[in-house]
Write a protein that holds these residues in place. Structure first.
Motif, mmCIF file in Angstrom:
data_model
loop_
_atom_site.group_PDB
_atom_site.id
_atom_site.type_symbol
_atom_site.label_atom_id
_atom_site.label_comp_id
_atom_site.label_asym_id
_atom_site.label_seq_id
_atom_site.Cartn_x
_atom_site.Cartn_y
_atom_site.Cartn_z
ATOM 1 N N ARG A 145 0.811 -1.215 0.000
ATOM 2 C CA ARG A 145 0.000 0.000 0.000
ATOM 3 C C ARG A 145 0.852 1.277 0.000
ATOM 4 O O ARG A 145 0.491 2.283 -0.611
ATOM 5 N N LEU A 146 2.006 1.230 0.719
ATOM 6 C CA LEU A 146 2.886 2.408 0.787
ATOM 7 C C LEU A 146 3.956 2.401 -0.310
ATOM 8 O O LEU A 146 4.837 3.274 -0.306
ATOM 9 N N HIS A 147 3.918 1.416 -1.201
ATOM 10 C CA HIS A 147 4.845 1.342 -2.345
ATOM 11 C C HIS A 147 6.291 1.290 -1.862
ATOM 12 O O HIS A 147 7.130 2.133 -2.205
ATOM 13 N N ALA A 148 6.568 0.247 -1.074
ATOM 14 C CA ALA A 148 7.943 0.059 -0.599
ATOM 15 C C ALA A 148 8.844 -0.319 -1.768
ATOM 16 O O ALA A 148 8.400 -0.928 -2.758
ATOM 17 N N PRO A 149 10.142 0.036 -1.705
ATOM 18 C CA PRO A 149 11.068 -0.329 -2.797
ATOM 19 C C PRO A 149 11.115 -1.838 -3.000
ATOM 20 O O PRO A 149 11.018 -2.614 -2.057
ATOM 21 N N ALA A 150 11.283 -2.228 -4.217
ATOM 22 C CA ALA A 150 11.348 -3.651 -4.513
ATOM 23 C C ALA A 150 12.694 -4.221 -4.107
ATOM 24 O O ALA A 150 13.688 -3.522 -4.044
ATOM 25 N N GLY A 151 12.722 -5.496 -3.832
ATOM 26 C CA GLY A 151 13.964 -6.189 -3.525
ATOM 27 C C GLY A 151 14.372 -6.120 -2.071
ATOM 28 O O GLY A 151 15.461 -6.596 -1.726
ATOM 29 N N LEU A 152 13.527 -5.568 -1.179
ATOM 30 C CA LEU A 152 13.883 -5.505 0.239
ATOM 31 C C LEU A 152 13.588 -6.851 0.895
ATOM 32 O O LEU A 152 12.561 -7.484 0.617
ATOM 33 N N ASP A 153 14.502 -7.257 1.798
ATOM 34 C CA ASP A 153 14.236 -8.487 2.555
ATOM 35 C C ASP A 153 13.335 -8.159 3.744
ATOM 36 O O ASP A 153 12.861 -7.022 3.909
ATOM 37 N N VAL A 154 13.122 -9.152 4.628
ATOM 38 C CA VAL A 154 12.195 -8.981 5.753
ATOM 39 C C VAL A 154 12.685 -7.910 6.702
ATOM 40 O O VAL A 154 11.923 -6.999 7.105
ATOM 41 N N ALA A 155 13.959 -7.952 7.116
ATOM 42 C CA ALA A 155 14.480 -6.983 8.075
ATOM 43 C C ALA A 155 14.463 -5.582 7.495
ATOM 44 O O ALA A 155 14.112 -4.593 8.168
ATOM 45 N N ALA A 156 14.840 -5.465 6.185
ATOM 46 C CA ALA A 156 14.850 -4.151 5.557
ATOM 47 C C ALA A 156 13.442 -3.593 5.428
ATOM 48 O O ALA A 156 13.207 -2.400 5.613
ATOM 49 N N ASP B 287 10.910 -4.251 7.441
ATOM 50 C CA ASP B 287 10.458 -3.816 8.769
ATOM 51 C C ASP B 287 11.071 -2.475 9.126
ATOM 52 O O ASP B 287 10.402 -1.596 9.701
ATOM 53 N N GLY B 288 12.358 -2.264 8.805
ATOM 54 C CA GLY B 288 12.987 -0.992 9.096
ATOM 55 C C GLY B 288 12.368 0.132 8.290
ATOM 56 O O GLY B 288 12.213 1.259 8.789
ATOM 57 N N TRP B 289 12.043 -0.133 7.024
ATOM 58 C CA TRP B 289 11.412 0.885 6.182
ATOM 59 C C TRP B 289 10.044 1.287 6.748
ATOM 60 O O TRP B 289 9.679 2.462 6.745
ATOM 61 N N ILE B 290 9.310 0.283 7.246
ATOM 62 C CA ILE B 290 7.996 0.592 7.850
ATOM 63 C C ILE B 290 8.181 1.417 9.114
ATOM 64 O O ILE B 290 7.414 2.350 9.399
ATOM 65 N N ASP B 291 9.242 1.097 9.946
ATOM 66 C CA ASP B 291 9.477 1.854 11.174
ATOM 67 C C ASP B 291 9.709 3.324 10.896
ATOM 68 O O ASP B 291 9.323 4.196 11.696
ATOM 69 N N ARG B 292 10.344 3.661 9.730
ATOM 70 C CA ARG B 292 10.654 5.049 9.427
ATOM 71 C C ARG B 292 9.400 5.851 9.088
ATOM 72 O O ARG B 292 9.415 7.077 9.139
ATOM 73 N N HIS B 293 8.327 5.172 8.758
ATOM 74 C CA HIS B 293 7.073 5.860 8.444
ATOM 75 C C HIS B 293 6.183 6.046 9.669
ATOM 76 O O HIS B 293 5.117 6.665 9.550
ATOM 77 N N LEU B 294 6.571 5.489 10.819
ATOM 78 C CA LEU B 294 5.766 5.617 12.028
ATOM 79 C C LEU B 294 6.064 6.923 12.729
ATOM 80 O O LEU B 294 7.193 7.433 12.669
ATOM 81 N N PRO B 295 5.103 7.522 13.436
ATOM 82 C CA PRO B 295 5.339 8.754 14.179
ATOM 83 C C PRO B 295 6.305 8.488 15.330
ATOM 84 O O PRO B 295 6.391 7.374 15.852
ATOM 85 N N PRO B 296 7.058 9.525 15.734
ATOM 86 C CA PRO B 296 8.019 9.325 16.834
ATOM 87 C C PRO B 296 7.313 8.912 18.137
ATOM 88 O O PRO B 296 6.229 9.386 18.450
ATOM 89 N N GLY B 297 7.954 8.028 18.879
ATOM 90 C CA GLY B 297 7.425 7.594 20.174
ATOM 91 C C GLY B 297 6.448 6.449 20.115
ATOM 92 O O GLY B 297 5.992 5.969 21.168
ATOM 93 N N SER B 298 6.061 5.979 18.949
ATOM 94 C CA SER B 298 5.104 4.873 18.839
ATOM 95 C C SER B 298 5.842 3.542 18.829
ATOM 96 O O SER B 298 7.069 3.488 18.683
ATOM 97 N N ASN B 299 5.084 2.460 18.976
ATOM 98 C CA ASN B 299 5.676 1.129 18.929
ATOM 99 C C ASN B 299 6.252 0.851 17.546
ATOM 100 O O ASN B 299 5.627 1.160 16.530
ATOM 101 N N LEU B 300 7.434 0.208 17.532
ATOM 102 C CA LEU B 300 8.076 -0.127 16.275
ATOM 103 C C LEU B 300 7.502 -1.407 15.705
ATOM 104 O O LEU B 300 7.278 -2.389 16.441
ATOM 105 N N PHE B 301 7.248 -1.382 14.418
ATOM 106 C CA PHE B 301 6.721 -2.569 13.749
ATOM 107 C C PHE B 301 7.702 -3.719 13.843
ATOM 108 O O PHE B 301 7.309 -4.880 14.051
ATOM 109 N N SER B 302 8.984 -3.456 13.703
ATOM 110 C CA SER B 302 9.991 -4.518 13.718
ATOM 111 C C SER B 302 10.047 -5.214 15.066
ATOM 112 O O SER B 302 10.180 -6.442 15.144
ATOM 113 N N ALA B 303 9.934 -4.411 16.141
ATOM 114 C CA ALA B 303 9.993 -5.013 17.476
ATOM 115 C C ALA B 303 8.785 -5.913 17.724
ATOM 116 O O ALA B 303 8.896 -7.023 18.258
ATOM 117 N N LEU B 304 7.612 -5.433 17.355
ATOM 118 C CA LEU B 304 6.401 -6.248 17.542
ATOM 119 C C LEU B 304 6.428 -7.481 16.657
ATOM 120 O O LEU B 304 5.972 -8.557 17.076
#
Length: 412
Positions: free
Chosen positions: A351-362, A364-381
């Protein structure tokens, strides 16, 4: 066609309701009559008691004494009657089947008032083929009652017998005066050591006797005061004179009280009778009302009729709910954590048009950068959810991941 029409018209709901209501009313009325019948009946059954108008009864003496202005009471209860300023002559009319304990109970309930016991003599009834009035008898024969009829604690040992002699008057000494008693030809007498003779029979027995220790009287022959005595004016006059003399001798009794409980016309104690008399009549009425309300509720339908539902609903929500129920029944909720995280990661990245070719960890990190500061991290959950130890931890982390998805892609 005609059979169907006949079947439809033969079943009328109103008719069925009327039959049910009529049956309920008849059932309640039946039990009420069974319980209260002895108390509300006229008592004119041809037997020897104060309500009977037949020859062995005493309705004649009751009516005549009432017409003379005296107080007459017909008692249908065995409860004690004790009044401060009123003491009647209690008249007991037992039957051949009466037990002495019943007479002793009524004597005790008299509260010290004078008591007259009129012994039974006749077995009468209606003969087949005879046309007699209701309550009358068409034939009878004398039977001497058993001597144990009288309670021994009040009268000692007595002997009751029949004596045959010519009908003749017999003198009696009562209330300080001499009276004459007209004896029948077949007279019944009583004898005993603990009673004194007031009117003697032709062969030594007592027609009228009194206990030596109390004002308890025995009239051995009921023909002196029953309706048979009222066949002639002299008999009626003699009956009233005898009753008046006994009442005067018994400490000047204030009136007469005829008992009919010994003749089966009393209101004895029973659970059935208690249901129709105060204070329990209120409970009975409440139960009847509750039963009628329950019947009405069963008869009338509240709200529209419910249409039958499909055993397996047709929809995506039903499919999801059924799948969830199967997983829950199998106890495999925790085993779907990895698949749940993967489905959320793929949905957000697409839905957010993430770059192609990213693995699972990458990813999750890309999704974390789109979250507002202070919220739960997607990667940690995402890393923590597969290691949940129980359903509570699993639901908490899964709900947090679901909230991240809602915030990022704005869907439900």
């Amino acid at each position: 066609m005609s059979d169907n029409a006949t079947g439809e018209t033969s079943f009328n709901p109103r008719l069925m309701a009327g039959i049910v209501v009529l049956g309920i009313v008849a059932f309640i009325a039946l039990w009420a009559l069974i319980a209260l019948g002895p108390q509300i009946g006229s008592g004119n059954d041809g037997k020897g008691h104060a309500l009977s108008k037949a020859a062995p009864g005493y309705a004649g003496i009751v009516d005549l004494v009432e017409r003379a202005g005296a107080s007459v009471d017909v008692r249908r209860s065995t409860k004690p009657y004790v009044y401060e300023d009123y003491e009647p002559l209690v008249v007991l009319t037992p039957t051949h089947q009466t037990r002495p304990e019943e007479i002793a109970e009524l004597i005790a309930g008299a509260g010290g008032a004078p008591v007259l016991i009129v012994l039974p003599k006749w077995r009468a009834g209606r003969l087949r083929g005879t046309d007699t009035k209701p309550g009358w008898v068409s034939g009878g024969y004398p039977i001497v009652p058993p001597s144990k009829l009288l309670p021994s604690e009040h009268f000692g040992k007595v002997d009751i017998r029949a004596e045959k002699a010519a009908a003749a008057p017999a003198p009696a000494w009562l209330a300080g005066r001499n009276i004459s008693v007209a004896l029948p030809a077949n007279v019944q007498t009583v004898a005993g050591d603990d009673i004194e003779t007031l009117a003697a029979g032709p062969r030594g027995g007592a027609v009228l006797a009194r206990a030596k220790s109390h004002d308890y009287y025995i009239l051995a022959d009921p023909d002196l005061i029953n309706n048979f005595a009222f066949a002639t004016p002299d008999g009626a006059r003699g009956a009233v004179t005898l009753i008046d003399a006994i009442a005067e001798d018994g400490d000047a009794a204030d009136g007469l009280a005829f008992d009919v409980t010994l003749n089966g016309l009393g209101g004895g104690r029973s659970l059935l009778r208690f249901a129709f008399v105060p204070p329990f009549i209120g409970i009975t009425l409440c139960l009847i009302a509750a039963g009628l309300f329950a019947l009405w509720q069963a008869w009338a339908r509240f709200g529209p009729a419910l249409t039958p539902q499909r055993a397996i609903p047709v929809s995506k929500a039903a499919l999801i709910a059924n799948s969830a129920d199967l997983i829950k029944q199998a106890g495999r909720e925790l085993e779907g954590a990895g698949d749940y995280v993967a489905s959320l990661r793929a949905a957000i990245a697409r839905r957010l048009h993430a770059p192609a070719g990213l693995d699972v960890a990458a990813t999750d990190g890309w999704i974390d950068r789109h979250l507002p500061p202070g919220s739960n991290l997607f990667s940690a959950l995402a890393r923590r959810l597969p290691f949940a130890r129980n359903n509570h931890e699993f639901l908490a982390d899964a709900q947090a991941l679901h909230d991240i998805r809602k915030d990022l892609i704005r869907d439900s």
